[in-house]
Design a protein around this motif. Structure first.
Motif, PDB file in Angstrom:
ATOM      1  N   ARG A  29       0.851  -1.198   0.000  1.00  0.00           N
ATOM      2  CA  ARG A  29       0.000   0.000   0.000  1.00  0.00           C
ATOM      3  C   ARG A  29       0.880   1.240   0.000  1.00  0.00           C
ATOM      4  NH1 ARG A  29      -2.512   1.282   5.965  1.00  0.00           N
ATOM      5  NH2 ARG A  29      -0.739   0.614   7.232  1.00  0.00           N
ATOM      6  N   ALA A  67      -0.237   0.292  -5.963  1.00  0.00           N
ATOM      7  CA  ALA A  67      -0.375  -0.994  -5.272  1.00  0.00           C
ATOM      8  C   ALA A  67      -0.168  -2.167  -6.232  1.00  0.00           C
ATOM      9  CB  ALA A  67      -1.747  -1.105  -4.614  1.00  0.00           C
ATOM     10  N   GLN A 113      -8.455  -6.307  -4.502  1.00  0.00           N
ATOM     11  CA  GLN A 113      -7.384  -5.705  -3.710  1.00  0.00           C
ATOM     12  C   GLN A 113      -6.692  -6.771  -2.864  1.00  0.00           C
ATOM     13  OE1 GLN A 113      -6.354  -2.516  -3.891  1.00  0.00           O
ATOM     14  NE2 GLN A 113      -7.906  -2.177  -5.496  1.00  0.00           N
TER      15      GLN A 113
END
Length: 591
Positions: A29, A67, A113
């Motif tokens: 992140r 990311a 994610q």
């Protein structure tokens, strides 16, 4: 310095402050704190925090990083301020000030994610499994799986077993599930099969004089998927031994699994006593041949209390042959609300409801309440209470009919009651051997006798046992259950041709048919076959239990979905016309 890294993302500590290092990994992140960039860099081993500000020669490049980009960085190890130390990661005392950057692999916009605990549909997770596997929980599950397999191998070697690999391409052999067939190019119109298990080969190894065999074996079965079963392939710890009794097999596998669950069970208690429960008693007490013994509830037959009673539904039912009424005790379940909830549970299972009685304190004494209590009267109700050992604040639920029809629902109800009332101890692993499986069953419509369980189990009593009532014959067959799951299945094998032919004859299979289907094994048994037996433990299911997952796909690297499809690799796929021609096959479309 190495081309990609001098350390992993879990290596650095306060001792490395002042060192110049090189790290490679994925951007977990990115946090922009007013012109100062903080990035968490992740690899297989851990996470290291990176720091980059305008003083860095690569600040402009770092601002573009997103990311899940795969990058390599060079930088200086710095100590974090005491107030910013992160005790949750091994590198929490330091951060790396970035002075050099190379993008090894940029990432497009992510379909899921990796950072965080957001839930995604299973179809998305399986299609992009390589991203899903980057997530912390999946990494932990797959590490656990690898460690479990390594531990099993070590323990088997220590027990003087040898590992052998058996064929993956073999003959079709019906063993209770559908085969995956493989067409033969060299023999048009003929097919190999992927093995459902190494069953026949491991028995042949015993005939070949090898005393103790094991294998981490792939098995292939064309099955309908379930939460605790893969629809195509799975792995098992496969074991076979010569000159052993049933108890010998138990004595070998118990320390192996005890050690495994103690090592990887996250501190949960592991029962040291593994009771041996007959298949008949398991069905009666638990409604299942894979009981969850963390739940202390035992069902009981209470037919005598309802025969000729005022409750016509049960009384009439008991006049039919082969019927029974069972009670499920519910200590602490003695309230109308709980009984209503259990009725709703029964209705979800397709039943109109469940009869119940609950006992409450009425000041002057204990009172039995509920429709059943009113119908059968206080004398019968009191006899039921005393038989079940219940008291004030307790309840009992009742199901009736032919046991095979209602036992699955009764077993589910028992489990549900145990969880609802907090009776099931979720902080332990409880094992039980289920033994004395019946070999035969009778079809209720045709009256035909067929195999109910493994046809290759040695009948208890040998050839003599096969002369009487087939439905009374039990085999040296056994399963091991743990917390409601079947972990191990095995048997002492029927190694004598004359007993095997008789066993199959009872089920309507002549000697010619047996030789045709199982010729290799039958022929081998004519040349001095030793007594032998073994078992197989499901590795996927073991890891699922240890990882505390409810779905087996959470512990398999690249599983199929519920329709037996690989969304990532687009399998199954349509073959090319040339491939079909070469194999002499033609696909007939379904209407």
């Amino acid at each position: 310095m190495h081309m990609y890294r001098s350390h992993t993302c879990a290596d650095l500590s306060a001792q490395d402050v002042g060192e110049t290092v090189r790290l490679s990994g994925w951007v977990h992140r990115v946090r922009d704190h007013g012109g100062v960039l903080f990035l968490d860099l992740r690899d297989h081993y851990g996470i290291t925090q990176l720091l980059c500000d305008p003083d860095s020669p690569v600040f402009d490049q770092m601002e573009k990083v997103r990311a899940e980009w795969c990058i390599r960085v060079d930088g200086l190890v710095k100590a974090r301020d005491a107030s910013l130390v992160n005790d949750k990661i091994s590198t929490g005392e330091i951060e790396v000030f970035v002075k050099g950057l190379e993008v090894l692999g940029a990432s497009e916009e992510l379909p899921l994610q990796v950072f965080g605990d957001q839930e995604y549909p299973e179809e998305t997770r399986l299609k992009y499994r390589y991203l899903d596997l980057r997530r912390a929980n999946m990494q932990a599950n797959m590490k656990l799986r690898s460690d479990v397999v390594a531990s099993l191998r070590q323990q088997m070697w220590k027990a003087d077993f040898r590992e052998f690999q058996t064929p993956i391409i073999t003959a079709s052999s019906p063993e209770g599930a559908r085969d995956f067939l493989v067409p033969s190019r060299l023999h048009p119109g003929r097919f190999y099969a992927l093995p459902q298990a190494p069953q026949q080969f491991k028995q042949l190894l015993m005939v070949s004089g090898f005393d103790k065999y094991f294998q981490i074996a792939p098995c292939f079965r064309d099955e309908d998927p379930r939460a605790d079963r893969s629809p195509t392939d799975f792995y098992q710890l496969d074991i076979e031994m010569s000159f052993v009794t049933q108890q010998d097999v138990f004595d070998v596998i118990q320390p192996v699994l005890t050690g495994l669950f103690e090592e990887f069970g996250n501190g949960k208690a592991v029962d040291q006593e593994w009771p041996q429960i007959s298949y008949k008693d398991a069905a009666l007490w638990y409604g299942s041949d894979k009981p969850d013994l963390r739940n202390p509830i035992k069902m009981q037959s209470v037919s005598e209390h309802f025969a000729g009673s005022g409750f016509a539904i049960f009384a009439n039912l008991l006049e039919q042959e082969g019927t029974q009424i069972r009670a499920i005790p519910a200590p602490g379940g003695g309230s109308r609300k709980f009984c209503d909830r259990m009725n709703a549970f029964a209705q979800k299972e397709g039943l109109p409801g469940m009869g119940y009685i609950f006992w409450r304190d009425q000041g002057a004494g204990m009172e039995a309440a509920g429709p059943l209590a009113k119908n059968i009267g206080p004398e019968r109700t009191e006899a039921i209470r005393q038989q079940l050992g219940l008291g004030v604040g307790d309840a009992a639920f009742f199901l009736g009919g032919k046991p095979k029809a209602f036992e699955p629902v009764a077993g589910k109800a028992r489990n549900h009651i145990g969880m609802e009332l907090g009776l099931t101890d979720q902080n332990r692993f409880a094992f039980a051997w289920i033994v004395d499986f019946p070999i035969y069953e009778k079809d209720s419509e045709t009256g035909r006798i067929d195999f109910e369980h493994n046809p290759f189990s040695m009948p208890q009593g040998g050839l003599e046992a096969l002369q009487g009532d087939p439905l009374s014959v039990v085999g040296y067959q056994y399963d091991l259950s743990c917390n409601g799951y079947e972990l191990v299945s095995g048997a002492i094998r029927n190694h004598k041709p004359e007993i095997m032919f008789k066993a199959f004859e009872i089920a309507g299979y002549g000697e010619d048919e047996v030789r045709k289907r199982f010729g290799g094994m039958v022929n081998a048994f004519q040349y001095g076959a030793p007594p032998h037996g073994g078992c197989a433990a499901g590795i996927d299911r073991i890891v699922m239990l240890l990882a505390e997952e409810a779905n087996i796909r959470e512990v398999i690297l690249f599983p199929m979905n519920q329709r037996a499809e690989d969304l990532m690799m687009s399998a199954p796929s349509e073959p090319e016309s040339e491939q079909l021609m070469e194999l002499g096959l033609r696909v007939i479309p379904k209407d």
